[in-house]
Design a protein around this motif. Structure first.
Motif: not given
Length: 145
Positions: A99-108
């Motif tokens: 799972v990519h977090f290309g927006g710069g997210q640091t949690q999901v």
């Protein structure tokens, strides 16, 4: 749904650029001492849906995909995936298990099927290519009720 398709298309385009960049010898260096870890849930935890997963990073900065900046990257969450099966020379594919977090997210916060799962973070550069050396967290094993 539309947002998911747009994100998937953006990841696919970035992977094409990554393949070309890697062919040109591109692989971003990881700063010495950089490390990633999963803050929550803790290893061995039993959790219920939805599961909140919090990412930790030290020695590097977070930057969105497609933003080229030394000493930065963005998270990829490996779910039930052995990193030894990945080509660290190529852009990481976007799948249900990567799972990519290309927006710069640091949690999901994510729904996971009931059962035991392994979670691991792998930082990727602006083109989703793992750093050299890879910035890879320890494996966290959880049970979802």
């Amino acid at each position: 749904m539309k947002h998911d398709r747009i994100a998937a298309a953006a990841c696919a385009l970035a992977a094409l650029f990554a393949s070309a960049a890697v062919a040109d010898g591109h692989r971003s260096a990881a700063p010495e001492g950089a490390r990633a870890w999963i803050v929550l849930p803790e290893n061995g935890a039993t959790v219920s849906n939805p599961v909140t997963i919090v990412f930790g990073l030290e020695g590097m900065g977070i930057a969105p995909a497609n933003v080229e900046q030394d000493g930065t990257g963005h998270h990829h969450l490996l779910i039930n995936t052995d990193p030894a099966t990945l080509d660290m020379e190529q852009g990481l594919p976007a799948t249900d298990q990567i799972v990519h977090f290309g927006g710069g997210q640091t949690q999901v916060t994510k729904e996971l099927p009931a059962g035991t799962h392994t979670l691991q973070l792998l930082l990727g550069d602006w083109l989703h290519v793992p750093h050299d050396p890879p910035v890879l967290s320890e494996v966290v094993t959880i049970t979802v009720e």
